[in-house]
Every structure is written in C-alpha cells, then in structure tokens.
Scaffold this motif. Sequence first.
Motif, PDB file in Angstrom:
ATOM      1  N   VAL A  15      -6.517   9.865   5.890  1.00  0.00           N
ATOM      2  CA  VAL A  15      -7.565  11.169   5.519  1.00  0.00           C
ATOM      3  C   VAL A  15      -7.262  11.256   4.158  1.00  0.00           C
ATOM      4  CG1 VAL A  15      -7.801  13.601   6.248  1.00  0.00           C
ATOM      5  CG2 VAL A  15      -7.373  11.881   7.955  1.00  0.00           C
ATOM      6  N   ARG A  16      -8.387  11.572   3.370  1.00  0.00           N
ATOM      7  CA  ARG A  16      -8.382  11.992   2.119  1.00  0.00           C
ATOM      8  C   ARG A  16      -8.493  13.504   2.068  1.00  0.00           C
ATOM      9  NH1 ARG A  16      -7.003   8.570  -1.404  1.00  0.00           N
ATOM     10  NH2 ARG A  16      -8.307   7.023  -0.778  1.00  0.00           N
ATOM     11  N   VAL A  17      -7.529  13.875   1.471  1.00  0.00           N
ATOM     12  CA  VAL A  17      -7.441  15.640   1.052  1.00  0.00           C
ATOM     13  C   VAL A  17      -7.792  15.746  -0.433  1.00  0.00           C
ATOM     14  CG1 VAL A  17      -6.160  16.161   3.024  1.00  0.00           C
ATOM     15  CG2 VAL A  17      -5.001  15.599   0.793  1.00  0.00           C
ATOM     16  N   PRO A  18      -8.236  16.996  -0.678  1.00  0.00           N
ATOM     17  CA  PRO A  18      -8.326  17.400  -2.023  1.00  0.00           C
ATOM     18  C   PRO A  18      -6.987  17.937  -2.784  1.00  0.00           C
ATOM     19  CG  PRO A  18      -9.162  19.117  -0.662  1.00  0.00           C
ATOM     20  CD  PRO A  18      -8.701  18.249   0.315  1.00  0.00           C
ATOM     21  N   VAL A  19      -6.015  17.006  -3.040  1.00  0.00           N
ATOM     22  CA  VAL A  19      -4.966  16.969  -3.502  1.00  0.00           C
ATOM     23  C   VAL A  19      -4.655  16.077  -4.658  1.00  0.00           C
ATOM     24  CG1 VAL A  19      -2.392  16.428  -3.153  1.00  0.00           C
ATOM     25  CG2 VAL A  19      -3.577  17.852  -1.503  1.00  0.00           C
ATOM     26  N   LEU A  20      -4.393  16.447  -5.788  1.00  0.00           N
ATOM     27  CA  LEU A  20      -4.390  15.370  -6.870  1.00  0.00           C
ATOM     28  C   LEU A  20      -3.191  14.297  -6.885  1.00  0.00           C
ATOM     29  CD1 LEU A  20      -4.881  17.510  -9.988  1.00  0.00           C
ATOM     30  CD2 LEU A  20      -6.341  15.608  -9.129  1.00  0.00           C
ATOM     31  N   LYS A  21      -1.891  14.828  -6.538  1.00  0.00           N
ATOM     32  CA  LYS A  21      -0.628  13.779  -6.399  1.00  0.00           C
ATOM     33  C   LYS A  21       0.283  14.098  -5.343  1.00  0.00           C
ATOM     34  CE  LYS A  21      -0.470  12.620 -11.030  1.00  0.00           C
ATOM     35  NZ  LYS A  21       0.285  12.789 -12.705  1.00  0.00           N
TER      36      LYS A  21
ATOM     37  N   GLY B 261      -4.773   8.174  -5.519  1.00  0.00           N
ATOM     38  CA  GLY B 261      -4.806   7.025  -4.823  1.00  0.00           C
ATOM     39  C   GLY B 261      -5.892   6.204  -4.945  1.00  0.00           C
ATOM     40  N   THR B 262      -7.031   6.753  -5.510  1.00  0.00           N
ATOM     41  CA  THR B 262      -8.090   5.844  -5.823  1.00  0.00           C
ATOM     42  C   THR B 262      -8.195   5.719  -7.148  1.00  0.00           C
ATOM     43  OG1 THR B 262      -9.011   7.485  -3.974  1.00  0.00           O
ATOM     44  CG2 THR B 262     -10.618   5.895  -5.139  1.00  0.00           C
ATOM     45  N   GLY B 263      -7.338   6.272  -8.150  1.00  0.00           N
ATOM     46  CA  GLY B 263      -7.346   5.999  -9.395  1.00  0.00           C
ATOM     47  C   GLY B 263      -7.955   7.320 -10.495  1.00  0.00           C
ATOM     48  N   ARG B 264      -8.194   6.838 -11.562  1.00  0.00           N
ATOM     49  CA  ARG B 264      -8.531   7.890 -12.448  1.00  0.00           C
ATOM     50  C   ARG B 264      -9.891   8.590 -12.305  1.00  0.00           C
ATOM     51  NH1 ARG B 264      -8.603   4.647 -17.801  1.00  0.00           N
ATOM     52  NH2 ARG B 264     -10.009   3.666 -16.138  1.00  0.00           N
ATOM     53  N   ARG B 265     -10.795   8.143 -11.824  1.00  0.00           N
ATOM     54  CA  ARG B 265     -12.217   8.494 -11.821  1.00  0.00           C
ATOM     55  C   ARG B 265     -12.179   9.407 -10.474  1.00  0.00           C
ATOM     56  NH1 ARG B 265     -15.962   4.711 -10.087  1.00  0.00           N
ATOM     57  NH2 ARG B 265     -17.822   6.337 -10.297  1.00  0.00           N
ATOM     58  N   ALA B 266     -11.503   9.125  -9.473  1.00  0.00           N
ATOM     59  CA  ALA B 266     -11.491  10.130  -8.473  1.00  0.00           C
ATOM     60  C   ALA B 266     -10.764  11.339  -8.662  1.00  0.00           C
ATOM     61  CB  ALA B 266     -10.534   9.358  -7.260  1.00  0.00           C
ATOM     62  N   MET B 267      -9.764  11.400  -9.528  1.00  0.00           N
ATOM     63  CA  MET B 267      -9.152  12.643  -9.993  1.00  0.00           C
ATOM     64  C   MET B 267     -10.069  13.585 -10.798  1.00  0.00           C
ATOM     65  SD  MET B 267      -5.494  10.913 -11.012  1.00  0.00           S
ATOM     66  CE  MET B 267      -4.476  12.283 -11.519  1.00  0.00           C
TER      67      MET B 267
ATOM     68  N   TRP C 238       7.491  14.608   9.108  1.00  0.00           N
ATOM     69  CA  TRP C 238       6.675  14.737   8.033  1.00  0.00           C
ATOM     70  C   TRP C 238       7.368  13.970   6.768  1.00  0.00           C
ATOM     71  CZ3 TRP C 238       1.995  16.405   7.677  1.00  0.00           C
ATOM     72  CH2 TRP C 238       1.334  16.924   6.488  1.00  0.00           C
ATOM     73  N   ILE C 239       6.569  13.019   6.298  1.00  0.00           N
ATOM     74  CA  ILE C 239       6.875  12.256   5.266  1.00  0.00           C
ATOM     75  C   ILE C 239       6.282  12.383   3.974  1.00  0.00           C
ATOM     76  CG2 ILE C 239       7.618   9.819   4.487  1.00  0.00           C
ATOM     77  CD1 ILE C 239       7.927   9.063   7.540  1.00  0.00           C
ATOM     78  N   VAL C 240       6.678  12.704   2.876  1.00  0.00           N
ATOM     79  CA  VAL C 240       6.046  13.080   1.621  1.00  0.00           C
ATOM     80  C   VAL C 240       6.579  12.028   0.543  1.00  0.00           C
ATOM     81  CG1 VAL C 240       5.242  14.598  -0.053  1.00  0.00           C
ATOM     82  CG2 VAL C 240       5.137  15.222   2.240  1.00  0.00           C
ATOM     83  N   GLY C 241       5.596  11.303  -0.158  1.00  0.00           N
ATOM     84  CA  GLY C 241       6.152  10.626  -1.286  1.00  0.00           C
ATOM     85  C   GLY C 241       5.039  10.668  -2.429  1.00  0.00           C
ATOM     86  N   ASP C 242       5.579  10.616  -3.758  1.00  0.00           N
ATOM     87  CA  ASP C 242       4.724  10.442  -5.068  1.00  0.00           C
ATOM     88  C   ASP C 242       3.971   9.180  -4.923  1.00  0.00           C
ATOM     89  OD1 ASP C 242       3.457  10.116  -7.575  1.00  0.00           O
ATOM     90  OD2 ASP C 242       5.017  11.341  -8.632  1.00  0.00           O
ATOM     91  N   ASN C 243       2.514   8.988  -4.644  1.00  0.00           N
ATOM     92  CA  ASN C 243       1.980   7.746  -4.362  1.00  0.00           C
ATOM     93  C   ASN C 243       1.874   6.902  -5.501  1.00  0.00           C
ATOM     94  OD1 ASN C 243       0.191  10.121  -5.051  1.00  0.00           O
ATOM     95  ND2 ASN C 243      -1.228   8.682  -5.456  1.00  0.00           N
ATOM     96  N   LEU C 244       1.872   7.528  -6.581  1.00  0.00           N
ATOM     97  CA  LEU C 244       2.015   6.822  -7.927  1.00  0.00           C
ATOM     98  C   LEU C 244       3.373   6.172  -8.433  1.00  0.00           C
ATOM     99  CD1 LEU C 244      -0.745   8.969 -10.261  1.00  0.00           C
ATOM    100  CD2 LEU C 244      -1.203   6.824  -8.999  1.00  0.00           C
TER     101      LEU C 244
ATOM    102  N   ASN D  18       1.120  -1.247  -0.122  1.00  0.00           N
ATOM    103  CA  ASN D  18       0.060   0.067   0.044  1.00  0.00           C
ATOM    104  C   ASN D  18       0.906   1.218   0.102  1.00  0.00           C
ATOM    105  OD1 ASN D  18      -1.136   2.219   2.112  1.00  0.00           O
ATOM    106  ND2 ASN D  18      -2.772   1.120   1.231  1.00  0.00           N
ATOM    107  N   CYS D  19       0.410   2.261  -0.671  1.00  0.00           N
ATOM    108  CA  CYS D  19       1.254   3.462  -1.016  1.00  0.00           C
ATOM    109  C   CYS D  19       1.531   4.177   0.293  1.00  0.00           C
ATOM    110  CB  CYS D  19       0.728   4.437  -1.885  1.00  0.00           C
ATOM    111  SG  CYS D  19      -1.088   4.798  -1.553  1.00  0.00           S
ATOM    112  N   SER D  20       0.729   4.153   1.400  1.00  0.00           N
ATOM    113  CA  SER D  20       1.031   4.831   2.653  1.00  0.00           C
ATOM    114  C   SER D  20       2.167   4.106   3.248  1.00  0.00           C
ATOM    115  CB  SER D  20      -0.523   4.749   3.557  1.00  0.00           C
ATOM    116  OG  SER D  20      -1.313   5.361   2.568  1.00  0.00           O
TER     117      SER D  20
END
Length: 358
Positions: free
Chosen positions: A242-248, A164-170, A318-324, A132-134
Amino acid sequence: MTMAGDGYRVGVVGATGAVGTTILELLAERRFPAAEVVPFSSDRSAGTKLPYAGRELECRPLSDEAIAGLDLVLSSAGGKVSAEWAPRLVDAGAVVVDNTSYWRMHEDVPLVVAEVNPEALDAHRGIVANPNCSAMQMVVALAPIQRAVGLERLVVSTYQPVSGTGRRAMQELEAQTHAILHGSEVPPAQVYPHRIAFNVLPQVETFKAGDDYTTEERKMMAETRKILGATEEELKISATCVRVPVLKGESESVNVQTREPLSSEDCRRLLAGAPGVMVVDSPGDGVYPLATEVAGRDQVLVGRIRRDPSHERCLNMWIVGDNLRKGAATNAVQVAELLHQRELVRVPERAGATPASS
Ligand SMILES: NC(=O)c1ccc[n+]([C@@H]2O[C@H](COP(=O)([O-])OP(=O)(O)OC[C@H]3O[C@@H](n4cnc5c(N)ncnc54)[C@H](OP(=O)(O)O)[C@@H]3O)[C@@H](O)[C@H]2O)c1
C-alpha cells in the motif's frame, strides 16, 4: 580486480536520484575505501555537481570510455539501464551492486542482505542484487526468528512512502499537498494512478495481465524466499502493498507464524540482540517504531510485538525502516564493504551472467 594503492575506483550510476544521492552520502560517511568516486546520470543531468566528502563531483553520462577502469559500481538508475549496462560494466572489469529489480531473481545473481546471507556473495559472477526495500527491512527482522524457531507463514501489509518511487513522486506529493492546503487547483496525478495527497492507494507498482497481485507484491514474496533460502512450500507468504502519503520511512504490519512456539517476550529478547535491529516496544508509553523516527537510521525498528490471539504459533509485529537507507543505499554500501572484506571485488573469469528472461 583487488584494491590497489589508496582504494577502488567506484562508479555510482543514478547518482542524482533518491537512492544515488544517499549512496554518495553513505560512501563518504562510512569511509568506503574509494580512491575515486565517479557519478553517472542520464544526459539530462550530465554536468550536475554533487557533494561527496566535502568536495563536488561532476555527473557524466554512461559510455564505454567513461566506465573503463572502474572496480566497483553501485547502480540505481532503473531496470532498463541495469539490463543494458550491468553486463557491459562487468565486461569492463567492474563488480556491480544493482539496486533495481532487473537481476534480483536471476539464478546466477546473489540477492544479499548484509545481516542475513552475506555468504551468498562468494558465488557472485560480477553482478550482486540489492533486494526490494519492503523485503529487505522485513528479512532483517525475521532472519533471527527463522534461525531460532523456523518460519512457516507470513502475512504482511506494507505502508510505503513516496520516496520509494523516486524524486518525481516526492515532488508530486508535495505539490498536491500544498495545493490542497492553500485551496488552489490540485495538480493531476502523474506518477501514481490516483491522487496520493490525503489518500491511501492499495496499489504499489503495476498489475500484470491476469494477475491480481501487483509486481511489488510478487517481488516481496519471491525475494523474501530467495534471501531466506526457502521454497514456496517451506515458507508461505501473502503480501498487500500500500502506498501512503509519507515522504520517507516504510512501515509494515507482519503476522509471523513460526514452526516452534515463540513467546512475545522471547521474540523481543531475540531481536534485541540481532544485528541491524532495534527493538522499540513500550506501547503503553506510546513507544513504538515510527516512520518519522527512522529517517537517517541504518537499523530496522521493530515493535508492537504481541501474540496473535487467533493462533498459538503466531506473533504480530510492526517493522519500520528507512527505505532509502537500509531499504536501498545502506545495504548496497554494506554489500560493497563485504565484497572488499572478502576480497571479492573482482570479476571471475568467464563471468557471463545472462539477462533475466522477463
Ligand atoms: N527509492 C527507493 O526507496 C528504492 C529502493 C530500492 C530500490 N530502488 C530502485 O532504484 C532505482 C532508482 O530509484 P530512485 O528512487 O533513486 O529513482 P530516481 O530518484 O527517479 O532517480 C533515477 C536516477 O537514474 C538516473 N537515470 C535515469 N535514466 C538514466 C539513463 N538512461 N542513464 C543513466 N542514468 C539514468 C537519473 O538521472 P537523471 O538525473 O539524469 O534523470 C537518476 O539519477 C529504481 O530501479 C528503483 O526501483 C529504489
């Protein structure tokens, strides 16, 4: 099968998706030794042309005929597809690197992060799971700390992007945001339980009956322990996703309780030399990891490293990664590279991994 001639015959299942398209980019970018790359999608996208290494490849649906002769398959088409097709691909002679959650906790399936536990690949029986990406981005940063001073307890809150949820979520976030900014009617939430634009949702994935943690939070806790080789008693973990309104780009606030004391300076030095990690930590200058800075990077960014004033053996970071990328496609391609380097692109005889019970 081991590589012959110009390279492997590589399948990419879910090739039109958010993860699959990134896998195609990375196979080309990292010059993976592929003689042929075969993209697969559902019937809906069959015939779609996808770019790969300056050419166009045509997507095809999965079938017994189409998977014959593949050596290696990187799969990201959802758990149902992996449940059915991973064993069929293995029977057909391919090693499968699976991005879905379906096989991750199966005891015969290694759950591998390239920088953390590559040795787990040696025992593979045909299927290797990508975490899992997280959990993935967190363990890249925490494994060096575990090796140096041990880990006792983690308290993590995630800030997860819609990709993280895929194309439709974006598309859902973009459409809702556009409507709000233009004063038009906001399309109803379809992918998420509530509107995601200009909102913060304390729910990633679903709640199983009788559980007040989400499936994402459960995965994060269980997968982190499996990758780090720790039991529930050895490593306590508490997660809020938590889901936030960020694309990537996924951000995480992590409180790390170590077994031996570790100063924030020593932690910074340790992580600066760790594979796959970049320390970005000069907060007074406004320099810390940002989701906007991580897109397209394969490293995990770590900053805001500081002592927790409430406990002498706790640090906050604070840890940040490109989930894709590192959260999915990069690690899958790194695992494919490790399988190649270790001459493990072959299905052991009588592989027979069996499906997870859930
Ligand atoms: N996004 C992330 O950050 C991330 C990270 C780690 C793991 N994952 C996991 O990776 C998987 C895919 O995620 P995603 O974000 O890439 O999703 P996505 O953008 O929705 O893409 C899904 C892909 O699966 C294909 N597909 C769907 N049903 C299929 C079927 N019956 N047979 C063959 N292909 C089928 C789709 O093809 P069509 O074009 O034909 O619909 C598409 O290529 C999920 O299991 C997810 O949990 C995602």
